[in-house]
Write a protein that holds these residues in place. Structure first.
Motif, PDB file in Angstrom:
ATOM      1  N   TYR A 258      -0.024  -2.035   2.550  1.00  0.00           N
ATOM      2  CA  TYR A 258      -0.458  -0.995   3.488  1.00  0.00           C
ATOM      3  C   TYR A 258      -0.118  -1.515   4.874  1.00  0.00           C
ATOM      4  O   TYR A 258      -0.671  -2.519   5.320  1.00  0.00           O
TER       5      TYR A 258
ATOM      6  N   CYS B 280       0.501  -0.675   8.984  1.00  0.00           N
ATOM      7  CA  CYS B 280       0.265   0.186  10.143  1.00  0.00           C
ATOM      8  C   CYS B 280       0.694  -0.545  11.410  1.00  0.00           C
ATOM      9  O   CYS B 280       0.783  -1.772  11.429  1.00  0.00           O
TER      10      CYS B 280
ATOM     11  N   MET C  70       5.579   1.215  11.696  1.00  0.00           N
ATOM     12  CA  MET C  70       4.834   1.748  10.562  1.00  0.00           C
ATOM     13  C   MET C  70       3.588   2.440  11.082  1.00  0.00           C
ATOM     14  O   MET C  70       2.631   1.791  11.510  1.00  0.00           O
TER      15      MET C  70
ATOM     16  N   ASN D 241       1.460   4.637   9.326  1.00  0.00           N
ATOM     17  CA  ASN D 241       0.353   4.611   8.361  1.00  0.00           C
ATOM     18  C   ASN D 241       0.978   4.692   6.971  1.00  0.00           C
ATOM     19  O   ASN D 241       1.074   5.768   6.391  1.00  0.00           O
ATOM     20  N   THR D 242       1.388   3.561   6.432  1.00  0.00           N
ATOM     21  CA  THR D 242       2.239   3.572   5.254  1.00  0.00           C
ATOM     22  C   THR D 242       1.663   2.747   4.115  1.00  0.00           C
ATOM     23  O   THR D 242       1.540   1.521   4.203  1.00  0.00           O
TER      24      THR D 242
ATOM     25  N   SER E 193       2.549   1.738   0.286  1.00  0.00           N
ATOM     26  CA  SER E 193       3.697   1.750  -0.624  1.00  0.00           C
ATOM     27  C   SER E 193       3.455   0.769  -1.759  1.00  0.00           C
ATOM     28  O   SER E 193       2.701  -0.192  -1.626  1.00  0.00           O
TER      29      SER E 193
ATOM     30  N   ASN F  12       6.115   5.637  -1.768  1.00  0.00           N
ATOM     31  CA  ASN F  12       5.920   5.382  -0.338  1.00  0.00           C
ATOM     32  C   ASN F  12       5.223   6.596   0.253  1.00  0.00           C
ATOM     33  O   ASN F  12       5.711   7.724   0.112  1.00  0.00           O
ATOM     34  N   SER F  13       4.090   6.379   0.919  1.00  0.00           N
ATOM     35  CA  SER F  13       3.304   7.500   1.432  1.00  0.00           C
ATOM     36  C   SER F  13       3.984   8.252   2.563  1.00  0.00           C
ATOM     37  O   SER F  13       3.537   9.343   2.937  1.00  0.00           O
ATOM     38  N   GLU F  14       5.056   7.687   3.128  1.00  0.00           N
ATOM     39  CA  GLU F  14       5.824   8.451   4.117  1.00  0.00           C
ATOM     40  C   GLU F  14       6.564   9.609   3.456  1.00  0.00           C
ATOM     41  O   GLU F  14       6.986  10.546   4.134  1.00  0.00           O
ATOM     42  N   ARG F  15       6.708   9.536   2.132  1.00  0.00           N
ATOM     43  CA  ARG F  15       7.299  10.636   1.350  1.00  0.00           C
ATOM     44  C   ARG F  15       6.328  10.963   0.214  1.00  0.00           C
ATOM     45  O   ARG F  15       6.619  10.704  -0.963  1.00  0.00           O
TER      46      ARG F  15
END
Length: 390
Positions: free
Chosen positions: A161, A163, A271, A273-274, A276, A289-292
């Motif tokens: 995680y 940030c 980053m 707030n990621t 993965s 990946n939380s960005e997608r």
């Protein structure tokens, strides 16, 4: 008809996420037998409570959390306060007979989390910890694939995680940078989510084999005005020590035999707030990946011949067929939707008076034990078995 009045205690950044979730699902989960009402927003900063109530349609505001808990009209309470208040307010809410959804970390220490979990077990109220990332449809779908044996036996998990909110040394000092008020830094603030996802996917963590934590920005300026979340404000010329971690990392073992690598950073430039992870099994690998958040990648030896393919959201994924307006292939979802799915499940548990199973206080305690084990392993430079802390 049963009426369930909802109160949010804490009108900051995360309180708004709770308010959004309740508002999104209030009407859908209300019916002829049960009516959810957006009742009260409480914050010591009354102007913040008034603004949150106005934006999301809550009828009342308050500035004293104890008064909210003493109000017999309040049935459901979200605790969205700084970490140091989580255990105190959640415990008081349980004693008052409320249903309680508490932000992570559940408490500053594992001992406090244990006391709260024991109290919850004897309470008539439904209890839940805020582990919203479990509700991202792609992550829930990966969990189903694991249970079906699609990637074989999990053997290795890399979960991160990252940030960048604290990378700026001119971000003011706040409770997040004091261990006695936060419990930890990146470890507790964002690492708690990554540890919960590790448990969700791979089962119980039994040992922290080794860990390290570091603080890279060791002093921060005190603010001249109140600040919420990660906002910049006018700074004084006085500084205060930072004694919580900027980065934490560890090697862990699961009861299943799976190995794990974990890291949490709040100073990773670029980053936002990621969350993965890469999960390897005996028959395949999954990437997220939380960005997608609307997709994941998977490679299975027997299906894709070892090549990765991308699986985009479709109505067969959990939550998508009945909780979004357009349940169709490829429809994107974001943070607000996933958080809302968690709120909806909590509301359903309350309405049906059934245990909230995917993220109870017991899950909050399990994460608290792992967080504490990481801190002990880092400070003492030794392995720590989770069962030695229980």
């Amino acid at each position: 008809m049963k009426t369930l009045n909802i109160a949010i205690i804490g009108a900051g950044m995360i309180g708004a996420a709770h308010a959004s979730g309740y508002r999104a699902h209030q009407a859908r989960l209300s019916g002829p037998d049960c009516q959810f009402v957006l009742h009260t927003v409480c914050d010591a900063r009354e102007d913040a409570a008034q603004e949150l109530a106005r934006v999301w349609g809550f009828a009342h505001v308050a500035s004293n959390w104890q008064a909210v808990l003493d109000n017999p009209e309040i049935d459901v309470v979200s605790v969205a306060l700084p970490n140091i208040l989580h255990a105190e307010v959640a415990a008081a809410a349980l004693r008052a007979g409320k249903h309680v959804l508490c932000e992570k970390p559940l408490a500053l220490t594992a001992a406090q989390a244990k006391e709260l979990t024991d109290l919850a077990a004897s309470s008539k109220g439904i209890n839940g910890s805020v582990f919203n990332y479990r509700r991202i449809p792609a992550i829930s779908m990966i969990k189903e694939l694991i249970e079906r044996g699609e990637i074989g036996t999990p053997t290795h998990l890399l979960v991160q995680y990252q940030c960048g909110y604290a990378a700026d040394p001119l971000l003011p000092h706040s409770w997040r940078y004091t261990e006695s008020r936060a419990g930890g830094g990146a470890l507790h603030d964002i690492g708690a989510h990554a540890i919960d996802i590790a448990r969700f996917l791979c089962g119980e963590i039994t040992e922290i084999v080794g860990a390290t934590t570091d603080t890279f920005i060791k002093q921060r300026y005190l603010p001249l005005t109140a600040n919420a979340g990660h906002s910049h404000v006018t700074l004084s010329d006085k500084t205060e020590e930072v004694d919580t971690d900027d980065i934490s990392s560890c090697v862990m073992r699961f009861d299943s035999g799976c190995q794990g690598l974990f890291s949490a950073s709040r100073v990773t430039v670029g980053m936002g707030n990621t969350l993965s992870f890469t999960l390897t099994g005996s028959k395949g690998t999954v990437l997220f990946n939380s960005e997608r958040p609307g997709e994941f990648s998977i490679a299975r030896a027997s299906v894709e011949k070892g090549a990765f393919i991308t699986q985009a959201n479709n109505p067969s994924f959990p939550y998508l067929s009945d909780m979004i307006p357009v349940p169709h292939d490829g429809v994107a979802i974001g943070y607000a939707e996933g958080f809302g799915f968690m709120i909806a499940e909590f509301m359903q548990a309350v309405a049906q008076n059934q245990p909230y199973s995917k993220g109870s206080f017991a899950d909050g305690l399990a994460v608290a034990l792992v967080l504490e084990a990481i801190q002990h392993a880092a400070r003492d430079r030794r392995p720590v078995a989770i069962n030695t802390l229980k």
